[in-house]
Design a protein around this motif. Structure first.
Motif, PDB file in Angstrom:
ATOM      1  N   GLY A  83     -61.464   0.352 -25.101  1.00  0.00           N
ATOM      2  CA  GLY A  83     -60.041   0.173 -24.836  1.00  0.00           C
ATOM      3  C   GLY A  83     -59.387   1.498 -24.492  1.00  0.00           C
ATOM      4  O   GLY A  83     -59.907   2.572 -24.813  1.00  0.00           O
ATOM      5  N   PRO A  84     -58.253   1.453 -23.830  1.00  0.00           N
ATOM      6  CA  PRO A  84     -57.575   2.683 -23.402  1.00  0.00           C
ATOM      7  C   PRO A  84     -56.931   3.421 -24.571  1.00  0.00           C
ATOM      8  O   PRO A  84     -56.492   2.819 -25.548  1.00  0.00           O
ATOM      9  CB  PRO A  84     -56.499   2.159 -22.440  1.00  0.00           C
ATOM     10  CG  PRO A  84     -56.181   0.793 -22.969  1.00  0.00           C
ATOM     11  CD  PRO A  84     -57.480   0.241 -23.466  1.00  0.00           C
ATOM     12  N   GLY A  85     -56.862   4.731 -24.436  1.00  0.00           N
ATOM     13  CA  GLY A  85     -56.189   5.535 -25.453  1.00  0.00           C
ATOM     14  C   GLY A  85     -54.679   5.492 -25.295  1.00  0.00           C
ATOM     15  O   GLY A  85     -53.930   5.707 -26.257  1.00  0.00           O
ATOM     16  N   THR A  86     -54.219   5.200 -24.058  1.00  0.00           N
ATOM     17  CA  THR A  86     -52.782   5.143 -23.772  1.00  0.00           C
ATOM     18  C   THR A  86     -52.478   3.871 -23.002  1.00  0.00           C
ATOM     19  O   THR A  86     -53.221   3.484 -22.083  1.00  0.00           O
ATOM     20  CB  THR A  86     -52.340   6.357 -22.929  1.00  0.00           C
ATOM     21  OG1 THR A  86     -52.779   7.555 -23.560  1.00  0.00           O
ATOM     22  CG2 THR A  86     -50.827   6.394 -22.795  1.00  0.00           C
ATOM     23  N   PHE A  87     -51.383   3.199 -23.392  1.00  0.00           N
ATOM     24  CA  PHE A  87     -51.026   1.909 -22.792  1.00  0.00           C
ATOM     25  C   PHE A  87     -49.575   1.959 -22.328  1.00  0.00           C
ATOM     26  O   PHE A  87     -48.668   2.263 -23.108  1.00  0.00           O
ATOM     27  CB  PHE A  87     -51.211   0.798 -23.826  1.00  0.00           C
ATOM     28  CG  PHE A  87     -50.853  -0.581 -23.337  1.00  0.00           C
ATOM     29  CD1 PHE A  87     -51.690  -1.279 -22.483  1.00  0.00           C
ATOM     30  CD2 PHE A  87     -49.675  -1.198 -23.759  1.00  0.00           C
ATOM     31  CE1 PHE A  87     -51.362  -2.554 -22.047  1.00  0.00           C
ATOM     32  CE2 PHE A  87     -49.342  -2.473 -23.335  1.00  0.00           C
ATOM     33  CZ  PHE A  87     -50.187  -3.161 -22.473  1.00  0.00           C
ATOM     34  N   HIS A  88     -49.346   1.689 -21.037  1.00  0.00           N
ATOM     35  CA  HIS A  88     -47.998   1.719 -20.458  1.00  0.00           C
ATOM     36  C   HIS A  88     -47.717   0.401 -19.734  1.00  0.00           C
ATOM     37  O   HIS A  88     -48.611  -0.167 -19.096  1.00  0.00           O
ATOM     38  CB  HIS A  88     -47.861   2.856 -19.442  1.00  0.00           C
ATOM     39  CG  HIS A  88     -48.057   4.224 -20.018  1.00  0.00           C
ATOM     40  ND1 HIS A  88     -47.034   4.944 -20.582  1.00  0.00           N
ATOM     41  CD2 HIS A  88     -49.177   4.999 -20.107  1.00  0.00           C
ATOM     42  CE1 HIS A  88     -47.501   6.114 -20.994  1.00  0.00           C
ATOM     43  NE2 HIS A  88     -48.788   6.176 -20.712  1.00  0.00           N
ATOM     44  N   VAL A  89     -46.490  -0.045 -19.822  1.00  0.00           N
ATOM     45  CA  VAL A  89     -46.038  -1.196 -19.032  1.00  0.00           C
ATOM     46  C   VAL A  89     -44.854  -0.745 -18.180  1.00  0.00           C
ATOM     47  O   VAL A  89     -43.846  -0.263 -18.714  1.00  0.00           O
ATOM     48  CB  VAL A  89     -45.611  -2.380 -19.913  1.00  0.00           C
ATOM     49  CG1 VAL A  89     -45.150  -3.543 -19.033  1.00  0.00           C
ATOM     50  CG2 VAL A  89     -46.761  -2.825 -20.811  1.00  0.00           C
ATOM     51  N   VAL A  90     -44.986  -0.866 -16.868  1.00  0.00           N
ATOM     52  CA  VAL A  90     -43.917  -0.511 -15.935  1.00  0.00           C
ATOM     53  C   VAL A  90     -43.266  -1.805 -15.464  1.00  0.00           C
ATOM     54  O   VAL A  90     -43.889  -2.608 -14.759  1.00  0.00           O
ATOM     55  CB  VAL A  90     -44.464   0.290 -14.737  1.00  0.00           C
ATOM     56  CG1 VAL A  90     -43.333   0.615 -13.761  1.00  0.00           C
ATOM     57  CG2 VAL A  90     -45.149   1.566 -15.211  1.00  0.00           C
ATOM     58  N   LEU A  91     -42.026  -2.019 -15.883  1.00  0.00           N
ATOM     59  CA  LEU A  91     -41.275  -3.225 -15.532  1.00  0.00           C
ATOM     60  C   LEU A  91     -40.442  -2.955 -14.283  1.00  0.00           C
ATOM     61  O   LEU A  91     -39.596  -2.066 -14.275  1.00  0.00           O
ATOM     62  CB  LEU A  91     -40.370  -3.642 -16.686  1.00  0.00           C
ATOM     63  CG  LEU A  91     -41.080  -4.071 -17.976  1.00  0.00           C
ATOM     64  CD1 LEU A  91     -40.063  -4.276 -19.088  1.00  0.00           C
ATOM     65  CD2 LEU A  91     -41.894  -5.339 -17.758  1.00  0.00           C
ATOM     66  N   VAL A  92     -40.685  -3.734 -13.244  1.00  0.00           N
ATOM     67  CA  VAL A  92     -40.056  -3.514 -11.941  1.00  0.00           C
ATOM     68  C   VAL A  92     -39.000  -4.588 -11.672  1.00  0.00           C
ATOM     69  O   VAL A  92     -39.262  -5.786 -11.832  1.00  0.00           O
ATOM     70  CB  VAL A  92     -41.111  -3.534 -10.819  1.00  0.00           C
ATOM     71  CG1 VAL A  92     -40.453  -3.317  -9.454  1.00  0.00           C
ATOM     72  CG2 VAL A  92     -42.182  -2.470 -11.075  1.00  0.00           C
ATOM     73  N   ASP A  93     -37.818  -4.151 -11.273  1.00  0.00           N
ATOM     74  CA  ASP A  93     -36.761  -5.080 -10.889  1.00  0.00           C
ATOM     75  C   ASP A  93     -36.830  -5.349  -9.374  1.00  0.00           C
ATOM     76  O   ASP A  93     -37.187  -6.421  -8.940  1.00  0.00           O
ATOM     77  CB  ASP A  93     -35.387  -4.505 -11.270  1.00  0.00           C
ATOM     78  CG  ASP A  93     -34.267  -5.523 -11.074  1.00  0.00           C
ATOM     79  OD1 ASP A  93     -34.205  -6.138  -9.992  1.00  0.00           O
ATOM     80  OD2 ASP A  93     -33.447  -5.696 -11.985  1.00  0.00           O
ATOM     81  N   ASN A  94     -36.478  -4.382  -8.566  1.00  0.00           N
ATOM     82  CA  ASN A  94     -36.560  -4.480  -7.107  1.00  0.00           C
ATOM     83  C   ASN A  94     -35.947  -5.765  -6.558  1.00  0.00           C
ATOM     84  O   ASN A  94     -36.580  -6.515  -5.813  1.00  0.00           O
ATOM     85  CB  ASN A  94     -38.016  -4.358  -6.634  1.00  0.00           C
ATOM     86  CG  ASN A  94     -38.113  -4.222  -5.127  1.00  0.00           C
ATOM     87  OD1 ASN A  94     -37.202  -3.716  -4.477  1.00  0.00           O
ATOM     88  ND2 ASN A  94     -39.217  -4.675  -4.544  1.00  0.00           N
ATOM     89  N   GLY A  95     -34.711  -6.041  -6.940  1.00  0.00           N
ATOM     90  CA  GLY A  95     -34.012  -7.198  -6.399  1.00  0.00           C
ATOM     91  C   GLY A  95     -34.087  -8.448  -7.245  1.00  0.00           C
ATOM     92  O   GLY A  95     -33.413  -9.451  -6.954  1.00  0.00           O
ATOM     93  N   ARG A  96     -34.888  -8.431  -8.299  1.00  0.00           N
ATOM     94  CA  ARG A  96     -35.059  -9.632  -9.121  1.00  0.00           C
ATOM     95  C   ARG A  96     -33.773  -9.994  -9.873  1.00  0.00           C
ATOM     96  O   ARG A  96     -33.462 -11.181 -10.022  1.00  0.00           O
ATOM     97  CB  ARG A  96     -36.218  -9.430 -10.087  1.00  0.00           C
ATOM     98  CG  ARG A  96     -37.582  -9.499  -9.386  1.00  0.00           C
ATOM     99  CD  ARG A  96     -38.693  -8.904 -10.236  1.00  0.00           C
ATOM    100  NE  ARG A  96     -40.012  -9.150  -9.645  1.00  0.00           N
ATOM    101  CZ  ARG A  96     -40.530  -8.439  -8.654  1.00  0.00           C
ATOM    102  NH1 ARG A  96     -39.826  -7.436  -8.119  1.00  0.00           N
ATOM    103  NH2 ARG A  96     -41.732  -8.714  -8.180  1.00  0.00           N
ATOM    104  N   SER A  97     -33.059  -8.995 -10.354  1.00  0.00           N
ATOM    105  CA  SER A  97     -31.810  -9.283 -11.062  1.00  0.00           C
ATOM    106  C   SER A  97     -30.798  -9.945 -10.133  1.00  0.00           C
ATOM    107  O   SER A  97     -30.093 -10.890 -10.528  1.00  0.00           O
ATOM    108  CB  SER A  97     -31.212  -7.992 -11.639  1.00  0.00           C
ATOM    109  OG  SER A  97     -32.039  -7.482 -12.665  1.00  0.00           O
TER     110      SER A  97
END
Length: 472
Positions: free
Chosen positions: A289-303
Motif C-alpha cells: 500500500g502507498p505511504g501517502t494518500f491524496h484525493v484531488v476533488l475537481v469541480d470544473n463546472g460541476r457546481s
C-alpha cells in the motif's frame, strides 16, 4: 500532446466518421457486443429495475446534500491519514497534482483509468513538467501510444482494429526489444502486459480515478477488469485519486447497490473482476500500500451544472450504456463529439464543462428516441436535458439563422390550430402521393439532412388529428 477540443466541428467530424469503413466496422462490432451482454445480464436479475430506482434515489440524495457528504468524506480521509485537495478549476487541479507528484519523487507515474484526468489534459501537462505518465489500462495505453483521445468511456480504443494496434506496438515496442509483429489479441495483450508489469515496480507515484467516494468511510472505489488499478495504487509510494465532486455517496451499502447496476449496464457482468476500496495510506503492519494518500476533488463546472435544470446529468456513474445503445453514437463514434465525453452523456454535460457556444451541436445530435434514458441505470432523463440545452442555445442566439427562422415559422403555425391542421393535412397528402407504391421517400426538399443518409417513411395520407377524430 494535448488534444484540441473539436466539438464545434461536430458536423464535419460526423461526415468523416460515416465515410470511414474501418470505423463503421468497429462500431458495428460494438453493437453486437455491449448491448447484447447488457440485455442478458438484466434479464437474469428480476429486481434490476427496482435497483435502478434505488440507485437514482441514492444519487439524488447525495447531490442534494453534496456539501455535507463531501465534508464528511474529507473528515474520514484525514482520520485515516490521507489528504484532500479542493480544486475549482482545471488550472488549480493540474497545479495541485503536479506539486503532489513532485513531492512523491521520481519521474515515472503509473495511471489507472480516469476520465477526469482526460478532462484536465493531465498527461500533456505532466509531460511538459518533465514527468512520464504511463496509462496502465490497456485501451488507454493504446491510445496514449497513438496520441489520440478516448473514443468510448469503457473502451477508449474501441475504434481501432487489431491490425492498427499491432502496427502501433511495432512502432513503440521495437526499441524495447519486441521486434516481432503480433497478430492475435492474446499476443498483443501479453506483450503489453510484459512491458507494463515492470513499470508498476518502478513508479513511485500512481494516479487513479474513482467510480465512487464513500463518505461513511473515506474510501475511494475503483472498478476494473484488468487489475491495473490495484497494481498501480498498491505498489507506488504515493497514491493520488483524481475525481469529480459528484462521485461522493453516503455509505458502503449505497455503493453495493450502485455496483450491482454499474457492471450489468456497462459490460453485462454481474460485477467487474476487480472492485477495489482504497482507504488512506498503509497502516503499521501492512505489507503493501502507498505511504501517502491524496484525493484531488475537481469541480470544473460541476457546481454550476448542479444549480441548473440539467443537474440530473450529475447522477451519471460512467457505465456508457447510453453510448452503446445510441443510434447517433453508433453511426459516428466518439471522436466526432470532439472531447472526452461522447454520446448522450457527452451531449448532456459537455455544454456545462466546455460552454454552450463550444458544444451546442452535441444536444442536437439526437433523435430524442429516448433509448439512452431507457437503459440508464440511474434513470437520467437525457432527452429532457438535450431539450434544455437546445432551448438555451436558441435563447442565446447560438443557433444558425435558417434554423431560428424555421422554428419561428413552425411556432407561427402551431399557435394557430386551424392553419396548422390545414398545413399538416396538405403536407401529408402531398408526401403520401409522392411515396405512393414505394412507402418511402428518398428525397424531400428541405430535409436533405435526413434523406441523404436514410429514407423517410411516406405518410399514409391522414394526419394524427384526422385519425384521432375518426378513432382510428
Amino acid at each position: 500532446m494535448s488534444h484540441a477540443v473539436t466539438s464545434p466541428d461536430f458536423v464535419n467530424n460526423s461526415k468523416k466518421a460515416i465515410a470511414d469503413p474501418v470505423l463503421q466496422t468497429a462500431l458495428d462490432r460494438m453493437t453486437r457486443g455491449f448491448p447484447v451482454n447488457r440485455r442478458r445480464a438484466v434479464e437474469a436479475l428480476p429486481e434490476f429495475d427496482s435497483l435502478r430506482d434505488e440507485a437514482k434515489v441514492i444519487k439524488d440524495h447525495a447531490l442534494a446534500h453534496l456539501d455535507l457528504y463531501l465534508e464528511a468524506f474529507e473528515k474520514k480521509v484525514i482520520e485515516s491519514g490521507g489528504h484532500v485537495h479542493w480544486c475549482l478549476t482545471p488550472d488549480e487541479a493540474r497545479a495541485t497534482i503536479t506539486r503532489l507528484v513532485r513531492d512523491g519523487g521520481g519521474s515515472l507515474i503509473t495511471k489507472g483509468k480516469s476520465m477526469v484526468t482526460e478532462e484536465l489534459g493531465l498527461n500533456a501537462h505532466l509531460e511538459k513538467e518533465g514527468f512520464k505518465p504511463l496509462e496502465t489500462d490497456l485501451g488507454e495505453y493504446i491510445i496514449q501510444l497513438a496520441n489520440e483521445p478516448p473514443s468510448h468511456i469503457l473502451g477508449p480504443a474501441i475504434h481501432m482494429p487489431k491490425e492498427r494496434i499491432a502496427d502501433i506496438f511495432v512502432e513503440h515496442h521495437t526499441p524495447l526489444g519486441f521486434s516481432e509483429r503480433k497478430t492475435t489479441p492474446e499476443e498483443l495483450v501479453a506483450e503489453a502486459r510484459t512491458i507494463l508489469r515492470e513499470k508498476y515496480f518502478q513508479a513511485k507515484v500512481a494516479i487513479t480515478g474513482a467510480n465512487f467516494l464513500v463518505a461513511e468511510t473515506g474510501s475511494a472505489i475503483i472498478v476494473t477488469n484488468e487489475g491495473n488499478g490495484d497494481l498501480s495504487q498498491t505498489l507506488a509510494d504515493t497514491h493520488i485519486v483524481v475525481t469529480g465532486i459528484e462521485k461522493v455517496i453516503p455509505t458502503l451499502e449505497d455503493a453495493a447497490t450502485l455496483l450491482r447496476v454499474l457492471a450489468r449496464s456497462a459490460t453485462g457482468q454481474e460485477m467487474s473482476v476487480y472492485t477495489t476500496l482504497a482507504t488512506g495510506p498503509r497502516r503499521p503492519g501492512d505489507t503493501d500500500g502507498p505511504g501517502t494518500f491524496h484525493v484531488v476533488l475537481v469541480d470544473n463546472g460541476r457546481s454550476q451544472l448542479l444549480a441548473s435544470p440539467a443537474k440530473e446529468a450529475l447522477r451519471c456513474i460512467r457505465c456508457a450504456a447510453c453510448l452503446n445503445h445510441c443510434p447517433i453514437y453508433k453511426a459516428v463514434g466518439g471522436h466526432a463529439y470532439g472531447w472526452v465525453y461522447s454520446g448522450p452523456i457527452g451531449a448532456a454535460i459537455d455544454p456545462a464543462y466546455l460552454g454552450l457556444n463550444t458544444a451546442r451541436h452535441l444536444p442536437n445530435a439526437s433523435t430524442l428516441c429516448g433509448r439512452c434514458e431507457e437503459v440508464c441505470p440511474v434513470r437520467i432523463p437525457l432527452p429532457k436535458i438535450f431539450r434544455y440545452w437546445r432551448t438555451e442555445a436558441f435563447k442565446q442566439g447560438l443557433t444558425p439563422g435558417p434554423e431560428r427562422q424555421g422554428v419561428r415559422l413552425w411556432a407561427y403555425f402551431a399557435k394557430r390550430p386551424k392553419l396548422y391542421r390545414l398545413w399538416t393535412r396538405t403536407a401529408a397528402r402531398v408526401l403520401a402521393a409522392a411515396g405512393r407504391g414505394k412507402g418511402r421517400l428518398r428525397h424531400v426538399v428541405g430535409f436533405s439532412g435526413w434523406t441523404n443518409m436514410r429514407d423517410l417513411p411516406a405518410p399514409e395520407g391522414k394526419t394524427f388529428f384526422e385519425q384521432w377524430k375518426n378513432r382510428e
